[in-house]
Every structure is written in C-alpha cells, then in structure tokens.
Write an enzyme that holds these catalytic residues in place. Structure first.
Site, short mmCIF file in Angstrom:
data_model
loop_
_atom_site.label_atom_id
_atom_site.label_comp_id
_atom_site.label_asym_id
_atom_site.label_seq_id
_atom_site.Cartn_x
_atom_site.Cartn_y
_atom_site.Cartn_z
N GLU A 197 1.04 -1.22 0.05
CA GLU A 197 0.15 -0.02 -0.12
C GLU A 197 0.76 1.25 0.06
O GLU A 197 0.70 2.25 -0.82
CB GLU A 197 -0.93 -0.01 1.13
CG GLU A 197 -1.86 0.92 1.15
CD GLU A 197 -1.66 2.22 2.01
OE1 GLU A 197 -2.66 3.16 1.99
OE2 GLU A 197 -0.55 2.53 2.53
N GLU A 198 2.05 1.18 0.84
CA GLU A 198 2.64 2.46 1.06
C GLU A 198 3.50 2.86 -0.21
O GLU A 198 4.01 3.63 -0.34
CB GLU A 198 3.69 2.28 2.19
CG GLU A 198 3.08 1.93 3.52
CD GLU A 198 2.46 3.09 3.96
OE1 GLU A 198 2.25 4.08 3.55
OE2 GLU A 198 1.65 2.82 5.22
N HIS A 307 4.52 6.75 10.61
CA HIS A 307 5.70 6.87 9.39
C HIS A 307 6.87 7.16 10.32
O HIS A 307 7.88 7.80 9.72
CB HIS A 307 5.44 7.59 8.30
CG HIS A 307 4.35 7.02 7.39
ND1 HIS A 307 4.41 7.29 5.88
CD2 HIS A 307 3.42 6.04 7.55
CE1 HIS A 307 3.48 6.69 5.43
NE2 HIS A 307 2.74 6.22 6.44
#
Lengths: 341, 330
Positions: A197-198, A307
């Site tokens: 996803e990232e 993050h």
C-alpha cells in the site's frame, strides 16, 4: 486484540516483503475452519462465514506492509546507503535503529551536537552503520536491495496508551484479525490483507481485479497531528474515537455509507471523529474504482507520529474502530442494504 | 439546446455530489426508449441497441468546487479545492453551499495581495464563532461559485460550461434521434475533475468499439491562456494531443474527412495542457480507440467561462455525422 497488535507491530514487513506478517496471520487462522487463499502477489484473502447469507460480497481491507528503507549501495568503509520505501522523512531517521529483514541491526548515522549541525538531513547524507569496516563485509551481511524497518519494541506507556511501530496499518490488521478470530459477524465477509500500500496501493489494485465485491471498508491507521496542531485548528486526536473519512485525496465516500456509519455510532454510543477532508489517501481510492464502482468507506485508528520509529495509540480507539465497523455491518444488514444495491 | 444548457448550468453538482444532475438527466430522457445502465460509482449510461460498430459518447457531469474543512475562531470557514480551482480567480466572488448558504471567498489581506494557496483562503458566511460557523456549514460540505448563467444572443457565460455544455449537447442529440438502427451508448460519468475517476470505472465494462469524449477545451486566443491555434468561433475541436493522451491519427483523419463531407466547421486542438476522460478509456481493457471532441471555451475553471452557441452546434453536427457514418472497424 492488543496482543495481536503487539505481535504484528514487532514483525518486519516493509512493502514487498510482507512474509512475516502474512505467515503470522495464516498461522492464527489455520485449523479454525476458515477458508483462505493467497495470490501470486502476496495478498491474503480470508472468507469468514457470518450468521446470515447475503447476495452481495462485502469486503474489508487492511494493508500488511509498513514504510521502511532499502539498501542502495555501500561506502568503502562499510556504511550502507539507503533510500526510503514509502513515505519516510529523512529528517527523522538519524540515530534510529534499523533492523534488516535478515535480522541484522544497524544505526542510522547522525552528527553529534559538538560539531554544530546546520544541515537538513537528506537521504544522500545519511548511512546505516552495521558495525563493519569494509565494503565487502557490509555487502555480505546485508546484500544490495535488502529492506529494513525501524527496530521498536511494543510497550505500554500510560493508561491504555501503547507505543510501537508500523501502527499504519498493523492497527487495521489487528482489528480485522480480531474480527476473524474472536467475533461473530452478521453476514459472510471477505477480509483482504493487502501488500504494498505504502508504495502506491499496488496490492489493492491486484486484489480488486481478482475478487468481486460490492461494498468495501478500509481499516487504517491514520495520523493524529498531536501535539503540533495549531490550537484553533481541528485535527483528530487519540482517545477520541475512530476517524471516519468523508473525502480524501483519492476517494469521495458515498453519503449513504456515511449515514450508515453515523447511525451505528449513535445507536451504540460509539465516539468517532472526522478526518480532515482532502488529506491522505488509502487503498480505498483504488478499490472504489473497480468492479463497476464499489461503495467504499475508510475508518481509521488515530495514531500519533505515524511513519516514524515509534507511534502512539489509545486502546479505546482500537476497540471502538472494531466496534464501529461491526455495528455498521449490523445496521446495514438490519436495513437490508437499502440504498446500496 | 439553449434551454437544456441553462437548466443544467443552474444545477449544483461538484465532483461526488452529482445527484441532482443525474436526476435531471433521467427526467429529461424518461420518455425515450433507452436501456439504462447505472453503476455503483454513479455513472449513468443510456444504451440504444442496433447495428455495429457500437459507438459511445461520453460527457462528465461534475463541476469543480470547494469543500469546507474547518472554521477558525472568528467564524471564517477554511476550505480545500475539489478539482483544479485557482484561488486567485475566486477571490471576492460568492460561493454557495449545498444547503443554500452563501459566503464570500476571501482570505487574509486578499484585497492587497493575491491569494496563492488554499491555506490562505477564508470563506466568510457572517458567523461570529467557530461553533456558529460549523453549525451552519458542517465539515465536508461542498460549495460551488455563485455566478448566474448568462445568455446574450449566442454568447454564453457560466461557471460550469465545463462540462454542462457537453452534457447538454448529448441530451439534445438523445432527444432528437428517433428509432435508429445503430448501437449507441451515451455515457454521463462522474468525478472527472478530481482525477477521471468515473471514467476509470465505466471504461472497464463499456462494450463500445469507438468512444468519443465530449468536453470543453481552453482556447489559446486570449492573453490569459498559453497561446495556440485553438480559438473561439472556429468550430468543433478535434483533439490531437493533450497532457495525457495522443489521439489515434486514423480517427483524426476520419473526423476531418467527415467534416468536409458534411460541411462542418472543425479545428484541430493540440497542446500539452488539459486532460480528458479519454486518458483512461484509451488504455482500458485491451485499448479502446477513442478521441476527444472539444468545445472551445474561454476562461475554463474560472467563475465565468465564455462560449459561443455556434461552436456547440458545430460539435453537435459532428456527433450527428459520426452516428450517420461511423468509422469502420478495420
């Protein structure tokens, strides 16, 4: 659920190397008479039976991957050069501990205050120190292209507040794992654990072409902009309930779905907060554009400092996010999917 | 067509909030004998079964707008853009929210200094506190610029000619054609302005051999746009290239031949600006031959876009010509 989060948070799963996370989930599900499958890309699909049969497919997504770094080269004295995987700010890296997926640990270089630091750290300026002297030695211990993540222990800090890494989106993964293992759900549901996803919603793109579904919920870990938010501006906070998206950079949520979520929250007295419109993006943007259009919602657990090496979340938010999803499913079922089909 | 255009332009319909536009379209077409296809994303498609090749004509029904994201202590609303909105063009104008509340698009020191970023924008709805402001306009509420539709002879001024002009043209054609033995799809798609999202959805299942996207295009004949040959009053635009797409030369040639034969005024529309739904349609499935037919419009995405009816009529003639004499499948 907090135990799942503890285990999941401490696993290493940068985008593209989600094996540890996937294996953990598979091991938990195995022997429970729940059907699951994997695709070539690494997405994991879990088909969980509910109390009732319905003639549409309801899907719940969470992504397994986390942000990290990748080795792009070496210096002659044995330091590793790195680049980010996903959104990593180089400014927060110096002096953090990195663990590579083969278990080798290292520390990101930093400039001691004695030298008077007046540079802004960029990826070209920082290296990872794994305690060797020569390029060849470094190469042998951590081959080119190997991924690493933050090395952070999961710990309880305050009352119901936990510290750990990769809450985006191990929080979501823990919630849907708990739904699969510990809860009775109102109707048959497809749970999808996605990859990458990232790095651009890639797993979700493949998953939504492989399986058909009509309705999707994305369970995420999202940012709580504490304590830096300007006093008079609105930002989600931890401990104040799940964060519901009306609109982000990639998705405009259908108002019928919003009203279902609101109804469930009101009926069962679940606190929730709005995400700031038009910020962020999730697998939802990708998923909503497939299968002739999928009504898609995003519910997220607010986490401070995502993050980064260490995030903080509140246990109640985790519980309430799960509850809000479950109760919304119940309300949708009770109202016979009105306005959705 | 002018009447339909006026009615459409007066409807509120920014990206994601196209319900009323969709309703109006269904209302207008209800007596016609089309098969209706609706997908869950909000795209609305009308199908006329008949002889192949099957042709699709698409027009997006959304417009740009803004969304309330918060209010400050003094009661001014903060907002973010829905689509490509230039804050300096909106400054000093009025905006109307979905619930009818009208506010002024202002900003810090906006009378003296140009507003450059949305973070500087403040919408004044005359509220005295944060609570009062958010009670009247809640977070996530969309708004559009408040700018009335104006028609003087054949000159049209409106906020949302992009793309209500294209929509009105397709509706006009749908009302005009009687029983016809031609496989036709008329596609009204949503959420174009926020990244061609509707097109991404329908192009995966639409079974057409050729797709023609009708959209407006900024002219290069004023001092406000990069200079190029494309201009107002020069007829229907045949797009050759834009920021995201290079259109098939076969279709350009076919359209230009058709224009000569049917005596239609056309002009080539080329540049490295702008993008249309054809961007996704072209690359969907194994590739669908598609091209954009453009309506020349000055000052697109501003409170006052400017268009000539004559140009719209030329585009309509071109579409009618395509239906009469479609391109051949090799």
């Amino acid at each position: 659920m907090i135990n799942y989060l503890k285990d999941l948070s401490e696993l290493k799963g940068p985008s593209g190397k989600e094996e540890e996370v996937r294996d953990y989930i598979k091991k938990k599900i195995e022997g429970k008479n729940i059907r699951y499958e994997e695709d070539f890309f690494g997405n994991l699909y879990v088909y969980k039976r509910g109390k009732n049969k319905v003639n549409l497919t309801f899907a719940v997504f969470a992504h397994m991957d986390e942000v990290g770094v990748i080795v792009t080269g070496y210096t002659s004295d044995g330091f590793l050069k790195i680049k980010p995987i996903g959104g990593v700010d180089p400014e927060i890296l110096p002096s953090t501990e990195i663990i590579f997926i083969n278990g080798v640990k290292g520390v990101v270089s930093s400039i001691p205050p004695h030298r008077g630091k007046n540079v802004e750290y960029k990826f070209s300026d920082i290296v990872v120190d794994i305690g060797v002297y020569k390029r060849e030695e470094a190469k042998q211990k951590v081959p080119l292209g190997m991924e690493g993540v933050f090395n952070t222990k999961f710990e309880k800090l305050g009352n119901k507040i936990y510290k750990g890494k990769a809450f985006d989106d191990r929080a979501g993964s823990a919630i849907i794992l708990s739904l699969i293992l510990d809860e009775e759900i109102p109707f048959d549901t497809l749970f999808v654990f996605t990859c990458q996803e990232e790095t651009g919603l890639i797993g979700a793109k493949i998953a939504s072409k492989r399986v058909n579904f009509d309705l999707a919920f994305i369970i995420e870990g999202t940012f709580a902009f504490e304590p830096y938010h300007p006093e008079e501006e609105y930002y989600p906070k931890i401990g104040k309930g799940p964060v519901v998206t009306k609109m982000d950079r990639t998705l405009i949520v259908d108002e019928i779905m919003i009203s279902y979520i609101q109804k469930a929250a009101k009926k069962f007295n679940i606190p929730f907060q709005w995400k700031i419109p038009l910020t962020g993006g999730t697998d939802g943007g990708m998923v909503s554009l497939t299968n002739r259009g999928v009504k898609t919602c995003v519910i997220a657990v607010p986490c401070r400092y995502i993050h980064s090496k260490a995030s903080l979340l509140h246990e109640d938010d985790l519980i309430n996010t799960k509850k809000l999803l479950l109760k919304t499913m119940e309300v949708i079922y009770e109202e016979n999917f009105k306005g959705i089909m | 067509m002018k009447k339909i255009l006026r009615e459409l332009c007066e409807i509120f319909g920014p990206s994601g909030f196209e319900h009323d536009v969709r309703k109006k379209i269904k209302d207008l077409i209800k007596d016609k004998n089309f098969e209706i296809i609706e997908d869950k994303f909000g795209n609305l498609i009308f199908h006329n079964k008949g002889k192949k090749p099957s042709l699709a004509f698409t027009a997006h029904i959304d417009e740009i707008g803004i969304v309330c994201i918060d209010a400050d202590r003094k009661g001014f609303l903060k907002c973010s853009p829905l689509g490509n909105v230039y804050p300096h063009l909106y400054a000093g104008n009025r905006v109307i929210f979905r619930n009818g509340i009208i506010g002024i698009f202002s900003g810090k020191d906006w009378k003296r200094e140009e507003i450059k970023k949305f973070s500087e924008v403040l919408i004044d709805i005359g509220a005295n506190s944060k609570e009062e402001a958010l009670k009247r306009v809640s977070v996530g509420e969309p708004a559009v610029i408040y700018s009335p539709f104006i028609c003087q002879d054949n000159r049209i001024i409106a906020r949302n000619l992009d793309n209500r002009a294209g929509v009105s043209l397709l509706l006009d054609i749908m009302l005009e054609i009687e029983e016809i033995d031609r496989d036709l799809y008329f596609v009204f798609n949503v959420q174009e302005e926020v990244g061609l999202r509707g097109a991404k959805v329908f192009s995966e299942y639409l079974k057409a051999d050729f797709v023609f996207t009708i959209d407006v295009s900024s002219t290069g004949d004023t001092y406000s746009e990069p200079e190029r040959a494309f201009g107002l009053g020069k007829g229907a635009g045949i797009r050759v290239m834009d920021r995201g797409t290079i259109f098939p030369l076969e279709l350009v040639n076919y359209l230009e031949k058709l224009a000569v034969k049917e005596n239609i005024k056309v002009q080539r529309d080329a540049g490295s600006y702008g993008i249309t739904d054809a961007f996704y349609i072209q690359t969907a499935r194994s590739g669908i031959p598609s091209i954009a037919l453009t309506i020349p419009v000055r000052y697109t995405h501003s409170p006052s876009s400017f268009m000539l009816m004559d140009d719209l009529i030329e585009v309509k003639k071109l579409v009618m010509g395509i239906i009469k004499e479609p391109p051949s499948i090799e």
